[in-house]
Design a protein around this motif. Structure first.
Motif, PDB file in Angstrom:
ATOM      1  N   SER A 164       0.829  -1.209   0.000  1.00 39.82           N
ATOM      2  CA  SER A 164       0.000   0.000   0.000  1.00 39.82           C
ATOM      3  C   SER A 164       0.863   1.258   0.000  1.00 39.82           C
ATOM      4  O   SER A 164       0.574   2.219  -0.724  1.00 39.82           O
ATOM      5  N   ALA A 165       1.923   1.271   0.809  1.00 41.26           N
ATOM      6  CA  ALA A 165       2.830   2.426   0.842  1.00 41.26           C
ATOM      7  C   ALA A 165       3.485   2.621  -0.522  1.00 41.26           C
ATOM      8  O   ALA A 165       3.626   3.759  -0.998  1.00 41.26           O
ATOM      9  N   TYR A 166       3.867   1.528  -1.157  1.00 41.79           N
ATOM     10  CA  TYR A 166       4.460   1.596  -2.498  1.00 41.79           C
ATOM     11  C   TYR A 166       3.473   2.223  -3.487  1.00 41.79           C
ATOM     12  O   TYR A 166       3.848   3.070  -4.307  1.00 41.79           O
ATOM     13  N   ASN A 167       2.219   1.813  -3.403  1.00 45.01           N
ATOM     14  CA  ASN A 167       1.198   2.346  -4.311  1.00 45.01           C
ATOM     15  C   ASN A 167       1.058   3.859  -4.158  1.00 45.01           C
ATOM     16  O   ASN A 167       0.942   4.583  -5.151  1.00 45.01           O
ATOM     17  N   TYR A 168       1.072   4.348  -2.928  1.00 40.94           N
ATOM     18  CA  TYR A 168       1.005   5.796  -2.699  1.00 40.94           C
ATOM     19  C   TYR A 168       2.221   6.488  -3.313  1.00 40.94           C
ATOM     20  O   TYR A 168       2.096   7.487  -4.017  1.00 40.94           O
ATOM     21  N   ARG A 169       3.403   5.951  -3.007  1.00 44.01           N
ATOM     22  CA  ARG A 169       4.640   6.577  -3.494  1.00 44.01           C
ATOM     23  C   ARG A 169       4.730   6.552  -5.015  1.00 44.01           C
ATOM     24  O   ARG A 169       5.220   7.500  -5.631  1.00 44.01           O
ATOM     25  N   GLU A 170       4.258   5.471  -5.617  1.00 48.47           N
ATOM     26  CA  GLU A 170       4.295   5.343  -7.067  1.00 48.47           C
ATOM     27  C   GLU A 170       3.479   6.447  -7.735  1.00 48.47           C
ATOM     28  O   GLU A 170       3.778   6.864  -8.855  1.00 48.47           O
ATOM     29  N   VAL A 198       4.210   9.653   2.153  1.00 46.16           N
ATOM     30  CA  VAL A 198       3.721   8.812   3.246  1.00 46.16           C
ATOM     31  C   VAL A 198       4.732   8.798   4.387  1.00 46.16           C
ATOM     32  O   VAL A 198       5.910   9.101   4.199  1.00 46.16           O
ATOM     33  N   ALA A 199       4.231   8.423   5.561  1.00 40.40           N
ATOM     34  CA  ALA A 199       5.092   8.203   6.728  1.00 40.40           C
ATOM     35  C   ALA A 199       4.878   6.771   7.188  1.00 40.40           C
ATOM     36  O   ALA A 199       3.734   6.311   7.297  1.00 40.40           O
ATOM     37  N   LEU A 200       5.979   6.060   7.420  1.00 38.82           N
ATOM     38  CA  LEU A 200       5.934   4.687   7.916  1.00 38.82           C
ATOM     39  C   LEU A 200       6.522   4.654   9.312  1.00 38.82           C
ATOM     40  O   LEU A 200       7.578   5.242   9.567  1.00 38.82           O
ATOM     41  N   TYR A 201       5.838   3.946  10.215  1.00 36.30           N
ATOM     42  CA  TYR A 201       6.285   3.791  11.597  1.00 36.30           C
ATOM     43  C   TYR A 201       6.220   2.326  11.991  1.00 36.30           C
ATOM     44  O   TYR A 201       5.333   1.591  11.553  1.00 36.30           O
ATOM     45  N   THR A 202       7.161   1.928  12.845  1.00 37.22           N
ATOM     46  CA  THR A 202       7.142   0.594  13.433  1.00 37.22           C
ATOM     47  C   THR A 202       7.603   0.688  14.875  1.00 37.22           C
ATOM     48  O   THR A 202       8.232   1.667  15.280  1.00 37.22           O
ATOM     49  N   GLN A 214       6.010  18.783   4.801  1.00 36.04           N
ATOM     50  CA  GLN A 214       5.545  18.344   3.485  1.00 36.04           C
ATOM     51  C   GLN A 214       4.238  17.587   3.709  1.00 36.04           C
ATOM     52  O   GLN A 214       4.211  16.613   4.463  1.00 36.04           O
ATOM     53  N   PRO A 215       3.152  18.035   3.099  1.00 35.07           N
ATOM     54  CA  PRO A 215       1.858  17.406   3.371  1.00 35.07           C
ATOM     55  C   PRO A 215       1.890  15.878   3.209  1.00 35.07           C
ATOM     56  O   PRO A 215       2.387  15.353   2.211  1.00 35.07           O
ATOM     57  N   LEU A 216       1.382  15.202   4.225  1.00 32.79           N
ATOM     58  CA  LEU A 216       1.308  13.740   4.222  1.00 32.79           C
ATOM     59  C   LEU A 216       0.006  13.301   3.571  1.00 32.79           C
ATOM     60  O   LEU A 216      -1.059  13.852   3.861  1.00 32.79           O
ATOM     61  N   ASP A 217       0.115  12.291   2.733  1.00 24.28           N
ATOM     62  CA  ASP A 217      -1.078  11.707   2.108  1.00 24.28           C
ATOM     63  C   ASP A 217      -1.587  10.490   2.855  1.00 24.28           C
ATOM     64  O   ASP A 217      -2.754  10.137   2.742  1.00 24.28           O
TER      65      ASP A 217
END
Length: 191
Positions: A22-28, A33-37, A79-82
């Motif tokens: 899903s993150a890849y799809n947004y970036r593509e 996006v922001a990813l957290y773990t 930078q606005p997050l989607d």
């Protein structure tokens, strides 16, 4: 309108794979996006979300001190997050889940949280409990028990292959320590 999603399952259902896709799809599509773990889960290295099939991506870490709303607000101003993605969401605190609802409601940013529903005794994790209660949408990702039924529980195994029935709720491990099972087989071993 943004929403808070909770993708939950037992182990080995593809939660991290789904998150990374899903993150890849947004970036593509040129989106930010922001990813957290969770900082306490460093099985694949610190600041890394990794799937069993080999996908991986760098991620920011959260721990019990992290104010997710303040972090997202700061990132969003830079930078606005989607979209925001949270892996190992079961380790969120009640307060952090509340902060994620603020991200959705006040910043209008979708949040997709991925995690286990229950621990090795069948009890909900704190993060999972509040995500189940407060999310806008729940999505169950499915995996299977060795018998072929849907696995919705996780059994912690000791070094001799015996089910562990008590202990600390959090013990980081993978296939070497945990097995996903249907309720019947979970019940037979743990209850």
């Amino acid at each position: 309108m943004a929403q808070l999603y909770f993708y939950y399952s037992a182990m080995n259902a593809g939660k991290s794979t789904s998150l990374l896709q899903s993150a890849y799809n947004y970036r593509e599509r040129g989106m930010h996006v922001a990813l957290y773990t969770a900082a306490l889960d460093d099985r694949f290295g610190k600041g890394l979300i990794a799937s069993r099939i080999g996908l991986k991506a760098e991620a920011s870490l959260f721990n019990e001190e992290t104010n997710l709303f303040k972090e997202m607000h700061k990132l969003h101003n830079q930078q606005p997050l989607d979209c925001v993605f949270i892996d190992e969401a079961q380790f969120l605190s009640k307060q952090q889940v509340m902060q994620l609802t603020q991200v959705v409601d006040e910043l209008d940013i979708p949040v997709l949280a991925y995690g286990l529903r229950t621990d090795f005794t069948g009890e909900t994790f704190s993060g999972s409990k509040y995500l189940l209660a407060w999310c806008d949408k729940m999505v169950e990702l499915k995996t299977v028990c060795h018998c072929g039924r849907k696995a919705n529980f996780v059994v912690r195994m000791d070094e001799n292959g015996n089910a562990v029935r008590d202990g600390e709720q959090v013990a980081i491990g993978g296939n070497d320590q945990y097995v996903s099972m249907c309720r019947k087989h979970f019940r037979d071993l743990v209850w």
